[in-house]
Design a protein around this motif. Structure first.
Motif, PDB file in Angstrom:
ATOM      1  N   MET A   1       0.848  -1.191   0.000  1.00 10.22           N
ATOM      2  CA  MET A   1       0.000   0.000   0.000  1.00 10.22           C
ATOM      3  C   MET A   1       0.883   1.240   0.000  1.00 10.22           C
ATOM      4  O   MET A   1       1.700   1.428   0.906  1.00 10.22           O
ATOM      5  N   ALA A   2       0.732   2.061  -1.037  1.00  8.84           N
ATOM      6  CA  ALA A   2       1.576   3.237  -1.194  1.00  8.84           C
ATOM      7  C   ALA A   2       0.834   4.288  -2.006  1.00  8.84           C
ATOM      8  O   ALA A   2       0.274   3.978  -3.055  1.00  8.84           O
ATOM      9  N   ASN A   3       0.844   5.503  -1.535  1.00 10.32           N
ATOM     10  CA  ASN A   3       0.141   6.579  -2.216  1.00 10.32           C
ATOM     11  C   ASN A   3       1.018   7.258  -3.261  1.00 10.32           C
ATOM     12  O   ASN A   3       0.610   7.458  -4.391  1.00 10.32           O
ATOM     13  N   SER A   4       2.224   7.608  -2.889  1.00 11.39           N
ATOM     14  CA  SER A   4       3.109   8.293  -3.828  1.00 11.39           C
ATOM     15  C   SER A   4       4.496   7.649  -3.788  1.00 11.39           C
ATOM     16  O   SER A   4       4.735   6.706  -3.033  1.00 11.39           O
ATOM     17  N   GLN A   5       5.390   8.174  -4.613  1.00  8.11           N
ATOM     18  CA  GLN A   5       6.738   7.618  -4.740  1.00  8.11           C
ATOM     19  C   GLN A   5       7.385   7.391  -3.377  1.00  8.11           C
ATOM     20  O   GLN A   5       7.359   8.269  -2.520  1.00  8.11           O
ATOM     21  N   ASN A   6       7.933   6.219  -3.175  1.00 10.13           N
ATOM     22  CA  ASN A   6       8.641   5.800  -1.968  1.00 10.13           C
ATOM     23  C   ASN A   6       7.764   5.654  -0.737  1.00 10.13           C
ATOM     24  O   ASN A   6       8.283   5.518   0.369  1.00 10.13           O
ATOM     25  N   ASP A   7       6.461   5.652  -0.898  1.00 11.41           N
ATOM     26  CA  ASP A   7       5.576   5.360   0.238  1.00 11.41           C
ATOM     27  C   ASP A   7       5.636   3.897   0.649  1.00 11.41           C
ATOM     28  O   ASP A   7       5.173   3.530   1.723  1.00 11.41           O
ATOM     29  N   TRP A   8       6.186   3.053  -0.194  1.00 12.84           N
ATOM     30  CA  TRP A   8       6.297   1.627   0.110  1.00 12.84           C
ATOM     31  C   TRP A   8       6.994   1.396   1.442  1.00 12.84           C
ATOM     32  O   TRP A   8       6.704   0.441   2.144  1.00 12.84           O
ATOM     33  N   GLU A   9       7.904   2.290   1.800  1.00 14.50           N
ATOM     34  CA  GLU A   9       8.665   2.139   3.051  1.00 14.50           C
ATOM     35  C   GLU A   9       7.786   2.284   4.289  1.00 14.50           C
ATOM     36  O   GLU A   9       8.176   1.847   5.371  1.00 14.50           O
ATOM     37  N   GLN A  10       6.593   2.864   4.139  1.00 17.00           N
ATOM     38  CA  GLN A  10       5.700   3.095   5.274  1.00 17.00           C
ATOM     39  C   GLN A  10       4.785   1.908   5.580  1.00 17.00           C
ATOM     40  O   GLN A  10       4.180   1.854   6.642  1.00 17.00           O
ATOM     41  N   ASP A  11       4.675   0.967   4.650  1.00 13.72           N
ATOM     42  CA  ASP A  11       3.754  -0.155   4.811  1.00 13.72           C
ATOM     43  C   ASP A  11       4.487  -1.338   5.461  1.00 13.72           C
ATOM     44  O   ASP A  11       5.018  -2.206   4.773  1.00 13.72           O
ATOM     45  N   GLU A  12       4.481  -1.387   6.771  1.00 12.72           N
ATOM     46  CA  GLU A  12       5.224  -2.429   7.492  1.00 12.72           C
ATOM     47  C   GLU A  12       4.712  -3.829   7.174  1.00 12.72           C
ATOM     48  O   GLU A  12       5.495  -4.767   7.007  1.00 12.72           O
ATOM     49  N   GLU A  13       3.401  -3.986   7.099  1.00 10.27           N
ATOM     50  CA  GLU A  13       2.850  -5.301   6.757  1.00 10.27           C
ATOM     51  C   GLU A  13       3.223  -5.689   5.332  1.00 10.27           C
ATOM     52  O   GLU A  13       3.560  -6.845   5.057  1.00 10.27           O
ATOM     53  N   GLY A  14       3.196  -4.723   4.427  1.00  8.25           N
ATOM     54  CA  GLY A  14       3.590  -4.983   3.044  1.00  8.25           C
ATOM     55  C   GLY A  14       5.057  -5.369   2.927  1.00  8.25           C
ATOM     56  O   GLY A  14       5.412  -6.264   2.157  1.00  8.25           O
TER      57      GLY A  14
END
Length: 191
Positions: free
Chosen positions: A158-171
């Motif tokens: 789950m990511a809204n904008s570029q590099n948001d992937w780092e915020q999704d701990e479960e992901g």
């Protein structure tokens, strides 16, 4: 052993790429070679249902004006495959759909050339459409007689904008476990 990861996002180093890379890094740690292949943003044509792959049986698509035949060859010669796409209007990108349609047609019409190769879908989404996209990609694996590799949850980031992937701990954990499970299955298949 080698796993090919197709990045269907037009963003070469976006959220989908990083999701695939997390899984690939886990496979690399476990001795599985990986390669992320950029598909998104490429000028790819959709299947034109010309019948070439049914009649000629040469493991190639008749459309020779784009890179798809290279992608098909890489998929056929790999030991496993990941296909990643961001969600665009509740579905995969057009380039991902072209890959699935043409790869699926050629490999199925030439004797199920992907049979028994493990596969997994990877999806990056802002807020919705991920389940539909995930299922749509997995249809290729099911129709090609490929075992589908799982994780502790559906393979979403789950990511809204570029590099948001780092915020999704479960992901993050889901992608790492996906890579671990893909490596385990490949080694079991190898005996």
């Amino acid at each position: 052993m080698k796993v090919i990861a197709f990045n269907g996002s037009p963003h070469r180093r976006g959220n989908t790429y990083h999701s695939l890379k997390l899984a690939c890094d886990e496979m690399n740690i476990r001795g599985i070679e990986t390669e992320i292949i950029q598909v998104g943003g490429k000028p790819l044509r959709g299947c034109i249902d010309c019948g070439h792959c049914k009649s000629i049986m040469d493991r190639r698509c008749s459309i020779a004006t784009d890179e798809m035949n290279d992608f098909i060859t890489q998929a056929i010669t790999s030991d496993g495959m990941l296909i990643g796409s961001p969600v665009y209007f509740a579905n995969m990108t057009p380039e991902t759909k072209c890959l699935i349609d043409r790869l699926g047609r050629v490999t199925r019409n030439n004797g199920f050339l992907l049979k028994n190769k493990p596969g997994a879908a990877v999806v990056a989404a802002r807020r919705s459409g991920e389940a539909f996209t995930f299922a749509s990609i997995n249809y290729l694996f099911q129709a090609s007689q490929m075992p589908i590799v799982t994780s502790s949850h559906w393979n979403f980031m789950m990511a809204n904008s570029q590099n948001d992937w780092e915020q999704d701990e479960e992901g993050l954990e889901t992608m790492r476990l996906l890579g671990e499970n893909m490596a385990w299955i490949l080694k079991k298949f190898a005996g």
